[in-house]
Design a protein around this motif. Structure first.
Motif, PDB file in Angstrom:
ATOM      1  N   LYS A 218       4.412  -7.750  -3.678  1.00  0.00           N
ATOM      2  CA  LYS A 218       4.092  -9.296  -4.723  1.00  0.00           C
ATOM      3  C   LYS A 218       3.457 -10.137  -3.313  1.00  0.00           C
ATOM      4  O   LYS A 218       2.518 -11.246  -4.194  1.00  0.00           O
ATOM      5  CB  LYS A 218       5.529  -9.856  -4.389  1.00  0.00           C
ATOM      6  N   GLU A 219       3.446  -9.900  -2.234  1.00  0.00           N
ATOM      7  CA  GLU A 219       2.565 -10.564  -1.197  1.00  0.00           C
ATOM      8  C   GLU A 219       1.551 -10.220  -1.269  1.00  0.00           C
ATOM      9  O   GLU A 219       0.533 -11.516  -1.426  1.00  0.00           O
ATOM     10  CB  GLU A 219       3.076 -10.346   0.727  1.00  0.00           C
ATOM     11  N   GLN A 220       0.865  -8.965  -1.877  1.00  0.00           N
ATOM     12  CA  GLN A 220      -0.911  -8.704  -1.170  1.00  0.00           C
ATOM     13  C   GLN A 220      -1.004  -9.262  -2.685  1.00  0.00           C
ATOM     14  O   GLN A 220      -1.926 -10.119  -3.177  1.00  0.00           O
ATOM     15  CB  GLN A 220      -0.884  -6.824  -1.872  1.00  0.00           C
ATOM     16  N   LYS A 221      -0.518  -9.331  -4.027  1.00  0.00           N
ATOM     17  CA  LYS A 221      -0.869  -9.551  -5.245  1.00  0.00           C
ATOM     18  C   LYS A 221      -0.779 -11.605  -5.507  1.00  0.00           C
ATOM     19  O   LYS A 221      -1.854 -11.703  -6.453  1.00  0.00           O
ATOM     20  CB  LYS A 221       0.318  -9.429  -6.286  1.00  0.00           C
TER      21      LYS A 221
ATOM     22  N   ALA B 102      -1.450 -12.738  -2.642  1.00  0.00           N
ATOM     23  CA  ALA B 102      -3.026 -13.123  -1.835  1.00  0.00           C
ATOM     24  C   ALA B 102      -4.217 -12.783  -2.990  1.00  0.00           C
ATOM     25  O   ALA B 102      -5.255 -13.995  -2.567  1.00  0.00           O
ATOM     26  CB  ALA B 102      -2.714 -12.683  -1.062  1.00  0.00           C
ATOM     27  N   ASP B 103      -4.211 -11.512  -3.670  1.00  0.00           N
ATOM     28  CA  ASP B 103      -5.039 -11.270  -4.538  1.00  0.00           C
ATOM     29  C   ASP B 103      -5.829 -12.948  -5.533  1.00  0.00           C
ATOM     30  O   ASP B 103      -6.951 -12.848  -5.744  1.00  0.00           O
ATOM     31  CB  ASP B 103      -5.003 -10.396  -5.247  1.00  0.00           C
ATOM     32  N   ALA B 104      -4.061 -13.372  -6.153  1.00  0.00           N
ATOM     33  CA  ALA B 104      -4.784 -14.181  -7.123  1.00  0.00           C
ATOM     34  C   ALA B 104      -5.364 -15.508  -6.320  1.00  0.00           C
ATOM     35  O   ALA B 104      -6.250 -16.076  -7.563  1.00  0.00           O
ATOM     36  CB  ALA B 104      -3.479 -14.877  -7.535  1.00  0.00           C
ATOM     37  N   ARG B 105      -4.747 -15.911  -5.596  1.00  0.00           N
ATOM     38  CA  ARG B 105      -5.788 -17.300  -4.023  1.00  0.00           C
ATOM     39  C   ARG B 105      -6.976 -17.034  -4.176  1.00  0.00           C
ATOM     40  O   ARG B 105      -7.426 -17.755  -3.681  1.00  0.00           O
ATOM     41  CB  ARG B 105      -4.725 -17.385  -3.129  1.00  0.00           C
TER      42      ARG B 105
ATOM     43  N   LYS C 211       0.962  -1.283   0.219  1.00  0.00           N
ATOM     44  CA  LYS C 211      -0.381  -0.642   0.208  1.00  0.00           C
ATOM     45  C   LYS C 211       0.979   1.450   0.170  1.00  0.00           C
ATOM     46  O   LYS C 211       1.810   1.524   0.040  1.00  0.00           O
ATOM     47  CB  LYS C 211      -0.723  -0.390   1.544  1.00  0.00           C
ATOM     48  N   GLU C 212       0.225   2.422  -0.440  1.00  0.00           N
ATOM     49  CA  GLU C 212       0.730   3.558   0.147  1.00  0.00           C
ATOM     50  C   GLU C 212       1.147   4.399   1.084  1.00  0.00           C
ATOM     51  O   GLU C 212       0.556   3.791   2.252  1.00  0.00           O
ATOM     52  CB  GLU C 212       0.161   4.750  -0.361  1.00  0.00           C
TER      53      GLU C 212
END
Length: 227
Positions: free
Chosen positions: A172-175, A177-180, A138-139
C-alpha cells in the motif's frame, strides 16, 4: 406396562392356544384361550407403543436426553495494525508489541508467509486471539521466515528474496509513493530530453506546496532569462 419382552408374550400366547386345542374340558379350554388373548393383547400394546413412551420406560435413555451440552465460548479476536520495523541487507525485522507473549506456549503462535505477504496468529493470550497480516512491498523467501518471543513483544524475521534496501514495507505504501512520483511522457518527449524535464517540473509544480511552486517558478524564470 409389562417388562416381559414382546417375543416372550407372543410365545406364551401360542403355548396357551396349543394347550387349549389339547384339552377336552370346555372350562379349561375357555380359560386357556382367555390367557392367550391377554398375552396377545399385551404384546400388541408393546408393538404399537410410541418412541416417547419407550424412552420413558428406559431410565438410561431418559437420563441421557437430559444431559445439558456445554456452551462453546469464542475468545475475542483483535486485529493488530501497529508495529515497528527495521531492516538490513538480508532481512526485514518486525516488532509486534504483545504484553505477556513471552510466557505463551510456542504452539499458540503461528507465522504463515508466502512470497508477498506474512501473517502472525496468536491464540489465547490473556483470553484473546490476535492477528496481524501485512501485504509486502517486495517479495520474501517464506521458507526462511521465523519468529522469536521477547519480553512484551514478538520479533518476526522475514528473509528478503533479493538482498537490498526497501524504501517501503507494505504494498500500500509503495503504491501510494508510485502514484505521487512524477511521470515522464514516453512518446514525443523521448526524442526531446528537455521536454521530459519540463514535463516533470510541471507535474511537480501542480502537486507541490507553495514553497515548491515558488522554487519551480523561479527556476523557469531564470531558464528563460538565460535564453
Amino acid at each position: 406396562m409389562s417388562a416381559v419382552p414382546k417375543a416372550a408374550l407372543e410365545s406364551e400366547a401360542v403355548e396357551y392356544r396349543r394347550l387349549a386345542d389339547l384339552t377336552a374340558l370346555a372350562s379349561v379350554k375357555q380359560h386357556l384361550l382367555a390367557q392367550a388373548s391377554a398375552k396377545e393383547s399385551e404384546a400388541s400394546k408393546i408393538a404399537h407403543a410410541s418412541p416417547a413412551s419407550q424412552e420413558e420406560s428406559n431410565p438410561a435413555s431418559k437420563e441421557k436426553s437430559t444431559v445439558a451440552k456445554p456452551s462453546v465460548r469464542r475468545r475475542p479476536r483483535v486485529v493488530l495494525s501497529s508495529y515497528a520495523w527495521d531492516q538490513n541487507k538480508e532481512d526485514i525485522k518486525l516488532y509486534v508489541s504483545l504484553a505477556g507473549v513471552e510466557d505463551l506456549p510456542v504452539e499458540n503462535i503461528e507465522l504463515v508467509s508466502d512470497a508477498s505477504s506474512t501473517t502472525v496468529e496468536v491464540s489465547d493470550l490473556a483470553g484473546k486471539d490476535y492477528s496481524l497480516k501485512i501485504i509486502l512491498a517486495k517479495e520474501i523467501n517464506p521458507a526462511s521466515c521465523k519468529f522469536k518471543q521477547r519480553k512484551g513483544k514478538l520479533l518476526v524475521t522475514l528473509r528478503k528474496a533479493e538482498a537490498g534496501t526497501w524504501t517501503y514495507l507494505t504494498a500500500k505504501e509503495q503504491k501510494a509513493a508510485d502514484a505521487r512520483a512524477p511521470k515522464l511522457n514516453k512518446t514525443e518527449d523521448d526524442a526531446d530530453p528537455q521536454a521530459s524535464i519540463m514535463g516533470m517540473m510541471k507535474d511537480m509544480y501542480q502537486s507541490g506546496d507553495e514553497d515548491m511552486k515558488r522554487l519551480i517558478a523561479k527556476a523557469w524564470t531564470e531558464s528563460k532569462d538565460k535564453k
